[in-house]
Design an enzyme around this catalytic site. Structure first.
Site, PDB file in Angstrom:
ATOM      1  N   SER A 206      -6.027  -3.425  24.978  1.00 36.43           N
ATOM      2  CA  SER A 206      -7.151  -4.428  23.696  1.00 36.43           C
ATOM      3  C   SER A 206      -8.561  -3.981  24.275  1.00 36.43           C
ATOM      4  O   SER A 206      -9.530  -3.710  25.364  1.00 36.43           O
ATOM      5  CB  SER A 206      -6.601  -5.376  24.110  1.00 36.43           C
ATOM      6  OG  SER A 206      -6.524  -6.365  22.894  1.00 36.43           O
ATOM      7  N   GLU A 207      -8.964  -3.876  22.576  1.00 37.73           N
ATOM      8  CA  GLU A 207     -10.482  -3.369  22.699  1.00 37.73           C
ATOM      9  C   GLU A 207     -11.229  -4.722  22.869  1.00 37.73           C
ATOM     10  O   GLU A 207     -12.533  -4.465  23.166  1.00 37.73           O
ATOM     11  CB  GLU A 207     -10.720  -3.267  21.365  1.00 37.73           C
ATOM     12  CG  GLU A 207     -10.773  -4.335  20.584  1.00 37.73           C
ATOM     13  CD  GLU A 207     -10.348  -3.620  17.952  1.00 37.73           C
ATOM     14  OE1 GLU A 207     -11.668  -4.518  18.508  1.00 37.73           O
ATOM     15  OE2 GLU A 207     -10.119  -3.231  18.531  1.00 37.73           O
ATOM     16  N   ASN A 208     -10.641  -5.904  23.536  1.00 38.08           N
ATOM     17  CA  ASN A 208     -12.062  -6.731  23.409  1.00 38.08           C
ATOM     18  C   ASN A 208     -11.747  -6.786  25.339  1.00 38.08           C
ATOM     19  O   ASN A 208     -12.488  -7.287  26.220  1.00 38.08           O
ATOM     20  CB  ASN A 208     -11.158  -8.185  23.138  1.00 38.08           C
ATOM     21  CG  ASN A 208      -9.750  -8.486  23.632  1.00 38.08           C
ATOM     22  OD1 ASN A 208      -8.999  -7.333  24.069  1.00 38.08           O
ATOM     23  ND2 ASN A 208      -9.451  -9.500  23.905  1.00 38.08           N
TER      24      ASN A 208
ATOM     25  N   SER B 176     -14.488  -0.489  26.952  1.00 35.66           N
ATOM     26  CA  SER B 176     -13.261  -0.929  26.092  1.00 35.66           C
ATOM     27  C   SER B 176     -13.969   0.604  25.259  1.00 35.66           C
ATOM     28  O   SER B 176     -12.714   1.093  25.432  1.00 35.66           O
ATOM     29  CB  SER B 176     -12.813  -2.078  25.924  1.00 35.66           C
ATOM     30  OG  SER B 176     -12.044  -1.411  24.854  1.00 35.66           O
TER      31      SER B 176
END
Length: 216
Positions: free
Chosen positions: A53-55, A95
């Site tokens: 997940s990009e977070n 990320s």
């Protein structure tokens, strides 16, 4: 051959299962906001897929059971998720370095339009009052080794989201490899669209009429 046979669209979960079927063992996969997050719930048992997940999460599991949500553990769409054994949290910058550095095998994104040659438009329709939200889509679309799109084939007005040329602002050029829809699955190539599969009962001629583009 009749093109009026009855057919049934894939449900959102059936579509998610169709996408999950093609994810190879050992893949590192980013699931975009919206429909793509459902793919996490349909990964085949025994197949190791590492969800990103990009977070700043690596090793996400399926959605939590009702009542078991932890809102300190969310994906990029602010939905509660689970973390598998060995999962990790890290800085947002790390990320994006994974995304931009070619470390994501597959990203699955939603879209407003995809061109026959794989151009992607998924962050703005240009509608007055709409809030553009590109997020990390540009980074994923160009940084992932493969970009797949998961969407309904037609708009609410009945127009095809697969087009000869995108009319919405572009996210990336020639970046989409596959398009999974409620009616069929397609591959985008420099020569145009290749039909991979179609729902039972929908004739190829009828599908091509909906899309309005040649299907190889």
């Amino acid at each position: 051959m009749s093109t009026t046979m009855s057919y049934r669209r894939r449900s959102k979960d059936e579509l998610a299962a169709r996408v999950a079927q093609d994810i190879f063992d050992g893949a590192v996969v980013n699931l975009g906001i919206g429909q793509p997050t459902r793919v996490a719930n349909h990964l085949p048992p025994g197949r190791e897929v590492i969800l990103h997940s990009e977070n700043g999460i690596l090793g996400m599991g399926p959605a939590p059971a009702e009542g078991q949500e932890d809102y300190d553990l969310i994906n990029a769409g602010k939905q509660p998720v689970t973390l598998l054994a060995g999962g990790a949290y890290f800085h947002h910058a790390d990320s994006f370095a994974m995304m931009r550095g070619g470390h994501i095998d597959i990203c699955v994104l939603g879209a407003f339009q995809v061109s026959a040659t794989g151009d992607l438009a998924n962050w703005s329709t240009g509608e007055e009052g709409a809030i553009p939200a590109v997020g990390g889509a540009m980074d994923l679309a160009t940084g992932a080794r493969q970009t797949w799109v998961m969407m309904d084939l037609l708009t609410k007005q009945g127009a095809s989201k697969l087009v000869e040329r995108c009319t919405y602002p572009l996210t990336g050029l020639a970046c989409v490899k596959r398009v999974y829809t409620d009616l069929a699955t397609f591959e985008c190539t420099p020569q145009g669209l290749v039909l991979i599969d179609v729902v039972e009962g929908l004739a190829r001629e009828a599908l091509q009429a909906m899309v309005g583009l040649p299907l190889r």
